[in-house]
Design a protein around this motif. Structure first.
Motif, short mmCIF file in Angstrom:
data_model
loop_
_atom_site.label_atom_id
_atom_site.label_comp_id
_atom_site.label_asym_id
_atom_site.label_seq_id
_atom_site.Cartn_x
_atom_site.Cartn_y
_atom_site.Cartn_z
N MET A 82 1.18 -0.93 -0.28
CA MET A 82 0.01 -0.71 0.07
C MET A 82 0.94 1.46 -0.19
O MET A 82 1.27 1.63 1.21
N GLY A 83 1.23 2.12 -1.42
CA GLY A 83 2.09 2.84 -1.15
C GLY A 83 0.81 4.22 -1.38
O GLY A 83 -0.12 4.07 -1.18
N GLN A 84 1.09 4.80 -2.27
CA GLN A 84 1.19 6.71 -2.78
C GLN A 84 0.03 6.04 -3.63
O GLN A 84 -0.93 6.79 -3.71
N GLU A 110 1.77 9.58 5.61
CA GLU A 110 2.38 10.58 4.16
C GLU A 110 4.06 9.97 4.19
O GLU A 110 4.54 10.61 3.90
N GLY A 111 2.91 9.01 2.66
CA GLY A 111 5.19 8.03 2.39
C GLY A 111 5.31 7.40 3.35
O GLY A 111 6.44 7.97 3.40
N VAL A 112 4.99 7.38 4.53
CA VAL A 112 5.97 6.72 5.63
C VAL A 112 6.70 5.79 5.43
O VAL A 112 6.41 3.94 4.86
N LEU A 131 3.99 3.66 3.41
CA LEU A 131 2.86 3.98 4.03
C LEU A 131 1.87 4.95 3.82
O LEU A 131 2.62 5.81 3.88
N SER A 132 0.65 5.90 3.21
CA SER A 132 -0.45 6.36 3.49
C SER A 132 -1.40 6.03 3.88
O SER A 132 -2.21 4.92 2.75
N PHE A 133 -1.39 6.38 4.74
CA PHE A 133 -3.21 6.15 4.98
C PHE A 133 -3.74 7.04 6.23
O PHE A 133 -2.80 8.26 7.01
N ALA A 134 -5.22 7.45 5.93
CA ALA A 134 -5.61 8.20 7.17
C ALA A 134 -6.28 7.52 7.63
O ALA A 134 -7.35 6.35 7.65
N ALA A 142 -8.73 -4.35 4.37
CA ALA A 142 -9.45 -3.28 4.28
C ALA A 142 -8.52 -2.57 3.22
O ALA A 142 -8.90 -2.41 2.07
N ALA A 143 -7.33 -2.81 3.67
CA ALA A 143 -6.12 -2.56 2.76
C ALA A 143 -4.62 -3.18 3.40
O ALA A 143 -4.87 -4.30 4.38
N SER A 144 -3.24 -3.42 3.24
CA SER A 144 -2.58 -3.94 3.39
C SER A 144 -1.14 -2.78 2.82
O SER A 144 -1.40 -2.46 1.54
N ASN A 145 0.06 -2.99 3.54
CA ASN A 145 1.69 -2.67 2.96
C ASN A 145 2.36 -4.04 3.00
O ASN A 145 2.40 -3.96 4.87
#
Length: 274
Positions: free
Chosen positions: A1-3, A22-24, A37-40, A226-229
């Motif tokens: 899970m990137g930008q 943001e882009g961690v 890694l980006s998420f809110a 719901a998402a992955s990185n």
């Protein structure tokens, strides 16, 4: 899970972002642990984080609470960059392995009360309201009878209950839990999960939790992430009740939980002991 695969929650635009990444990225000894890694996380989200050993779960939590600096990218808490964030009393954090020296001459009550200090207030004069918060937190974790004991006299499971109470005492807006029930008996684990589910459903608290209990994560947050990185998997549940609890303190959460469990004729109660 990137930008290109940003995790967001689009159904709650009226609610602020509690955590924003943001882009961690984070690397250790030239080995990538977390990449782009980006998420809110919106207000009142419940994020369940799972992954194999070495996936970066604890690293991510430690970056969010400012204990580690990302190799690159930006982290914000309540809209403020983490390195400038001051309102640490809004965050409750239970690390996987607490760093408190068991030989430190502090009682259980003193350890729980220390959760009221905050990073900018090493010393604080306690008042009746503070002690009431402490009583509620002790009762929530079923350790009322341990409050005068030294922390080093307790078993590992009992110590973890103390650290949970310490994280809850300030009635935080954001509760970050890294394997919070490790070393706790099965009955207390069940009671704890019932409590945080009630708090999530009815109170203005956002949760970010790492857990090895896949059944608990999936039963409440959904079977599929719901998402992955990389090896990190994010299970997400968002809760916005039309009517929130009028009271938002820990004692009220306990009362509501007990009423809920009694209505289902369950016998496991928060704070009850064998």
């Amino acid at each position: 899970m990137g930008q290109a695969n940003r995790m967001t929650n689009t159904g709650a635009n009226c609610h602020q972002e509690v955590i924003s990444l943001e882009g961690v990225s984070f690397s250790f000894q030239q080995q990538s642990v977390i990449s782009d890694l980006s998420f809110a996380v919106k207000e009142r989200d419940f994020i369940g984080l799972i992954g194999t050993n070495g996936a970066g779960k604890t690293t991510l939590l430690r970056m969010i609470v400012g204990l580690l600096k990302p190799t690159s990218g930006t982290i914000r808490l309540f809209g403020e960059k983490v390195d400038r964030f001051k309102q640490w009393e809004r965050i409750g954090y239970v690390p996987q392995k607490n760093s408190l020296n068991p030989l430190f001459p502090a009682t259980v009550r003193e350890v729980v009360l220390s959760g009221l200090f905050g990073r900018s207030k090493l010393f604080k004069r306690m008042n009746k309201e503070d002690y009431k918060k402490c009583e509620d937190a002790l009762h929530a974790m079923g350790i009322d009878d341990l409050q005068d004991k030294r922390i080093g006299q307790l078993s590992g499971g009992q110590q973890q209950r103390v650290f949970l109470a310490r994280a809850l005492i300030n009635n935080p807006s954001l509760l970050i839990l890294d394997e919070p029930t490790v070393g706790i008996d099965t009955e207390t684990q069940e009671s704890f999960f019932h409590m945080i589910k009630h708090m999530h459903q009815h109170h203005n608290i956002t949760f970010l939790m790492v857990s090895h209990d896949l059944d608990m994560i999936r039963s409440y947050l959904g079977q599929e992430p719901a998402a992955s990185n990389g090896k990190l998997k994010f299970h997400i549940k968002h809760s916005h009740e039309t009517q929130d609890c009028v009271e938002n303190d820990l004692a009220h959460s306990l009362k509501g939980l007990r009423e809920q469990m009694e209505s289902r004729k369950e016998v496991v109660l928060i704070g009850d002991r064998n």
